[in-house]
Design a protein around this motif. Structure first.
Motif, PDB file in Angstrom:
ATOM      1  N   ALA A  59       0.832  -1.195   0.000  1.00 14.33           N
ATOM      2  CA  ALA A  59       0.000   0.000   0.000  1.00 14.33           C
ATOM      3  C   ALA A  59       0.872   1.251   0.000  1.00 14.33           C
ATOM      4  CB  ALA A  59      -0.927  -0.002   1.219  1.00 14.33           C
ATOM      5  N   LEU A  60       1.954   1.223   0.785  1.00 19.25           N
ATOM      6  CA  LEU A  60       2.861   2.375   0.815  1.00 19.25           C
ATOM      7  C   LEU A  60       3.543   2.559  -0.534  1.00 19.25           C
ATOM      8  CD1 LEU A  60       4.198   4.608   2.486  1.00 19.25           C
ATOM      9  CD2 LEU A  60       5.965   2.954   3.133  1.00 19.25           C
ATOM     10  N   ASP A  61       3.956   1.469  -1.158  1.00 13.77           N
ATOM     11  CA  ASP A  61       4.568   1.555  -2.483  1.00 13.77           C
ATOM     12  C   ASP A  61       3.585   2.166  -3.477  1.00 13.77           C
ATOM     13  OD1 ASP A  61       6.171   1.255  -4.706  1.00 13.77           O
ATOM     14  OD2 ASP A  61       5.826  -0.895  -4.890  1.00 13.77           O
ATOM     15  N   ILE A  85       0.075   1.930 -15.285  1.00 16.35           N
ATOM     16  CA  ILE A  85      -0.317   3.327 -15.091  1.00 16.35           C
ATOM     17  C   ILE A  85      -0.814   3.927 -16.392  1.00 16.35           C
ATOM     18  CG2 ILE A  85       0.578   5.626 -14.546  1.00 16.35           C
ATOM     19  CD1 ILE A  85       2.500   4.172 -12.558  1.00 16.35           C
ATOM     20  N   ASP A  86      -0.153   3.594 -17.500  1.00 13.26           N
ATOM     21  CA  ASP A  86      -0.589   4.100 -18.803  1.00 13.26           C
ATOM     22  C   ASP A  86      -1.996   3.612 -19.147  1.00 13.26           C
ATOM     23  OD1 ASP A  86       1.808   5.414 -19.145  1.00 13.26           O
ATOM     24  OD2 ASP A  86       2.719   3.828 -20.359  1.00 13.26           O
ATOM     25  N   ILE A  87      -2.310   2.387 -18.716  1.00 12.38           N
ATOM     26  CA  ILE A  87      -3.617   1.802 -19.034  1.00 12.38           C
ATOM     27  C   ILE A  87      -4.727   2.426 -18.203  1.00 12.38           C
ATOM     28  CG2 ILE A  87      -5.008  -0.316 -18.932  1.00 12.38           C
ATOM     29  CD1 ILE A  87      -2.448  -1.855 -19.606  1.00 12.38           C
ATOM     30  N   GLY A  88      -4.503   2.534 -16.891  1.00  9.54           N
ATOM     31  CA  GLY A  88      -5.599   2.964 -16.020  1.00  9.54           C
ATOM     32  C   GLY A  88      -5.279   4.080 -15.066  1.00  9.54           C
ATOM     33  N   GLY A  89      -4.099   4.699 -15.172  1.00  9.59           N
ATOM     34  CA  GLY A  89      -3.759   5.788 -14.279  1.00  9.59           C
ATOM     35  C   GLY A  89      -3.263   5.296 -12.931  1.00  9.59           C
ATOM     36  N   VAL A  90      -2.902   6.257 -12.070  1.00  4.59           N
ATOM     37  CA  VAL A  90      -2.339   5.899 -10.770  1.00  4.59           C
ATOM     38  C   VAL A  90      -3.369   5.243  -9.858  1.00  4.59           C
ATOM     39  CG1 VAL A  90      -0.525   7.650 -10.866  1.00  4.59           C
ATOM     40  CG2 VAL A  90      -2.764   8.242  -9.919  1.00  4.59           C
ATOM     41  N   GLY A  91      -4.640   5.577 -10.049  1.00  2.00           N
ATOM     42  CA  GLY A  91      -5.674   4.957  -9.229  1.00  2.00           C
ATOM     43  C   GLY A  91      -5.725   3.453  -9.426  1.00  2.00           C
ATOM     44  N   LEU A  92      -5.690   3.013 -10.674  1.00  4.69           N
ATOM     45  CA  LEU A  92      -5.690   1.586 -10.967  1.00  4.69           C
ATOM     46  C   LEU A  92      -4.434   0.927 -10.413  1.00  4.69           C
ATOM     47  CD1 LEU A  92      -6.899  -0.883 -12.416  1.00  4.69           C
ATOM     48  CD2 LEU A  92      -5.641  -0.179 -14.470  1.00  4.69           C
ATOM     49  N   PHE A  93      -3.308   1.609 -10.519  1.00  8.57           N
ATOM     50  CA  PHE A  93      -2.053   1.064 -10.012  1.00  8.57           C
ATOM     51  C   PHE A  93      -2.151   0.775  -8.517  1.00  8.57           C
ATOM     52  CE2 PHE A  93       2.141   1.864  -8.062  1.00  8.57           C
ATOM     53  CZ  PHE A  93       2.878   0.867  -8.665  1.00  8.57           C
ATOM     54  N   VAL A  94      -2.682   1.726  -7.751  1.00  7.48           N
ATOM     55  CA  VAL A  94      -2.805   1.547  -6.305  1.00  7.48           C
ATOM     56  C   VAL A  94      -3.755   0.401  -5.986  1.00  7.48           C
ATOM     57  CG1 VAL A  94      -3.548   2.608  -4.141  1.00  7.48           C
ATOM     58  CG2 VAL A  94      -2.272   3.955  -5.817  1.00  7.48           C
ATOM     59  N   VAL A  95      -4.895   0.359  -6.677  1.00  5.46           N
ATOM     60  CA  VAL A  95      -5.885  -0.694  -6.432  1.00  5.46           C
ATOM     61  C   VAL A  95      -5.290  -2.074  -6.711  1.00  5.46           C
ATOM     62  CG1 VAL A  95      -8.070  -1.684  -7.220  1.00  5.46           C
ATOM     63  CG2 VAL A  95      -7.889   0.779  -6.798  1.00  5.46           C
ATOM     64  N   VAL A  96      -4.594  -2.207  -7.825  1.00  2.08           N
ATOM     65  CA  VAL A  96      -4.009  -3.496  -8.187  1.00  2.08           C
ATOM     66  C   VAL A  96      -2.952  -3.903  -7.171  1.00  2.08           C
ATOM     67  CG1 VAL A  96      -2.582  -4.687  -9.890  1.00  2.08           C
ATOM     68  CG2 VAL A  96      -4.516  -3.303 -10.641  1.00  2.08           C
ATOM     69  N   LYS A  97      -2.099  -2.949  -6.749  1.00  5.94           N
ATOM     70  CA  LYS A  97      -1.068  -3.260  -5.762  1.00  5.94           C
ATOM     71  C   LYS A  97      -1.676  -3.801  -4.483  1.00  5.94           C
ATOM     72  CE  LYS A  97       2.800  -2.184  -5.270  1.00  5.94           C
ATOM     73  NZ  LYS A  97       4.062  -2.976  -5.289  1.00  5.94           N
ATOM     74  N   VAL A  98      -2.669  -3.098  -3.965  1.00  8.09           N
ATOM     75  CA  VAL A  98      -3.277  -3.495  -2.695  1.00  8.09           C
ATOM     76  C   VAL A  98      -4.047  -4.801  -2.852  1.00  8.09           C
ATOM     77  CG1 VAL A  98      -4.933  -2.840  -0.918  1.00  8.09           C
ATOM     78  CG2 VAL A  98      -3.374  -1.120  -1.867  1.00  8.09           C
ATOM     79  N   PHE A  99      -4.782  -4.921  -3.955  1.00  8.48           N
ATOM     80  CA  PHE A  99      -5.568  -6.132  -4.189  1.00  8.48           C
ATOM     81  C   PHE A  99      -4.662  -7.361  -4.246  1.00  8.48           C
ATOM     82  CE2 PHE A  99      -7.320  -9.228  -7.239  1.00  8.48           C
ATOM     83  CZ  PHE A  99      -8.503  -9.552  -6.586  1.00  8.48           C
ATOM     84  N   LEU A 100      -3.569  -7.258  -4.986  1.00 11.67           N
ATOM     85  CA  LEU A 100      -2.651  -8.392  -5.099  1.00 11.67           C
ATOM     86  C   LEU A 100      -2.032  -8.744  -3.746  1.00 11.67           C
ATOM     87  CD1 LEU A 100      -0.793  -7.682  -8.468  1.00 11.67           C
ATOM     88  CD2 LEU A 100      -2.517  -9.438  -8.004  1.00 11.67           C
ATOM     89  N   ALA A 101      -1.698  -7.717  -2.956  1.00 11.71           N
ATOM     90  CA  ALA A 101      -1.121  -7.976  -1.637  1.00 11.71           C
ATOM     91  C   ALA A 101      -2.101  -8.729  -0.748  1.00 11.71           C
ATOM     92  CB  ALA A 101      -0.713  -6.656  -0.974  1.00 11.71           C
ATOM     93  N   VAL A 102      -3.361  -8.295  -0.748  1.00 15.07           N
ATOM     94  CA  VAL A 102      -4.384  -8.953   0.070  1.00 15.07           C
ATOM     95  C   VAL A 102      -4.588 -10.393  -0.390  1.00 15.07           C
ATOM     96  CG1 VAL A 102      -6.833  -8.960   0.673  1.00 15.07           C
ATOM     97  CG2 VAL A 102      -5.548  -6.814   0.694  1.00 15.07           C
ATOM     98  N   VAL A 103      -4.673 -10.592  -1.708  1.00 12.23           N
ATOM     99  CA  VAL A 103      -4.885 -11.938  -2.246  1.00 12.23           C
ATOM    100  C   VAL A 103      -3.708 -12.850  -1.913  1.00 12.23           C
ATOM    101  CG1 VAL A 103      -5.068 -13.275  -4.379  1.00 12.23           C
ATOM    102  CG2 VAL A 103      -6.443 -11.210  -4.086  1.00 12.23           C
ATOM    103  N   ILE A 104      -2.493 -12.354  -2.064  1.00 16.00           N
ATOM    104  CA  ILE A 104      -1.307 -13.169  -1.799  1.00 16.00           C
ATOM    105  C   ILE A 104      -1.250 -13.582  -0.333  1.00 16.00           C
ATOM    106  CG2 ILE A 104       1.210 -13.100  -1.657  1.00 16.00           C
ATOM    107  CD1 ILE A 104       1.152 -11.434  -4.250  1.00 16.00           C
ATOM    108  N   VAL A 105      -1.534 -12.637   0.556  1.00 14.59           N
ATOM    109  CA  VAL A 105      -1.532 -12.977   1.980  1.00 14.59           C
ATOM    110  C   VAL A 105      -2.570 -14.062   2.266  1.00 14.59           C
ATOM    111  CG1 VAL A 105      -2.047 -12.115   4.298  1.00 14.59           C
ATOM    112  CG2 VAL A 105      -0.634 -10.765   2.740  1.00 14.59           C
TER     113      VAL A 105
END
Length: 280
Positions: free
Chosen positions: A194-196, A220-240
């Motif tokens: 999330a911090l990243d 980021i080019d595809i969906g902007g910084v908002g999508l980047f943050v969502v994907v980062k957090v979503f993947l972290a939650v799923v991996i855990v």
């Protein structure tokens, strides 16, 4: 995904695979740090070092140390003679060599609890002391090149803390076994990524930084910084969530994997925060 930001925006070539800024140090530095790292790996492997949730949490300050050193190297705020040890990707080996030596010296002392003389306690205390020193140097460097930028780094840290807290509540409410198995190590993964994500977002949106990692830039080019943050957090939650069973069945290997995943999120996140403070 992200390994930090660069000060100026650059065009990422389509065939580029490695992040910008990755350079190999002079041969003597490279050979030396590789040899030391291999020796430490051999010692820890031979000892069958146990990796617990507490040790993973104790490693968090050391992840910040490596990230802070890399930011200081980019800002040219450390002596040139040691700068090669702080460049990317060498800084990861440098940090591993130091913390690995500490773990090897301390041994397998009460790995399941925090105490002054336990392995997690020694790793946490030494890492915190060194991290305070690194961040103090960063603060001095920031003061010497005003203005000091603290607002947007603070937003990223606060946001990541809130997201990690939300992740804990989510798991506690719907999948309590995930918290039971991964514990604070799992929360560290969520906080780090999330911090990243958030630090990358504020750096791109408000501070004029450019993304170094081609894969992250593509997202980021595809969906902007908002999508980047969502994907980062979503993947972290799923991996855990997916690693909970693995941690229960193979605690050392599972926790080691959690530590690695946390590092590739927390390290870049702290790097961004420190770099923003110095030159943002």
């Amino acid at each position: 995904m992200s390994v930090g930001l660069c000060r100026r925006r650059r065009t990422v070539r389509s065939m580029q695979l490695l992040p910008e800024g990755f350079v190999l140090p002079p041969l003597p530095y490279l050979v030396g740090i590789l040899l030391v790292s291999l020796v430490i790996v051999g010692v820890l492997y031979r000892r069958a070092q146990r990796i617990t949730e507490q040790i993973v949490v104790g490693l968090a300050p050391w992840m910040g140390v490596g990230a802070g050193l890399y930011a200081l190297e980019q800002a040219r705020a450390i002596p040139a003679v040691v700068a090669p040890f702080a460049s990317a990707p060498t800084v990861y080996l440098t940090t591993f060599a130091v913390v690995g030596t500490i773990v090897a010296v301390v041994g397998d002392r009460h790995p399941d609890r925090f105490a002054i003389d336990s392995t997690p306690g020694v790793v946490l205390i030494t890492g915190t002391v060194v991290a305070v020193g690194v961040f103090a140097i960063a603060a001095v460097a920031a003061v010497r090149s005003p203005p000091v930028h603290v607002f947007w780094p603070g937003v990223a840290v606060a946001g990541a803390t809130a997201i990690a807290g939300g992740g804990w509540l989510l798991f506690r409410s719907f999948l309590p076994t995930v918290i039971d198995e991964t514990g604070r190590a799992g929360l560290l993964v969520i906080f780090g990524h999330a911090l990243d994500g958030l630090s990358t977002a504020v750096g791109l949106a408000f501070l004029g930084f450019g993304e170094q990692t081609p894969l992250s830039q593509l997202l980021i080019d595809i969906g902007g910084v908002g999508l980047f943050v969502v994907v980062k957090v979503f993947l972290a939650v799923v991996i855990v969530g997916l690693l909970a069973d693995y941690v229960r069945e193979e605690p050392s290997e599972g926790n080691l994997l959690l530590a690695a995943i946390a590092a590739v999120g927390l390290g870049p996140g702290v790097h961004n925060v420190v770099l923003f403070t110095i030159v943002g």
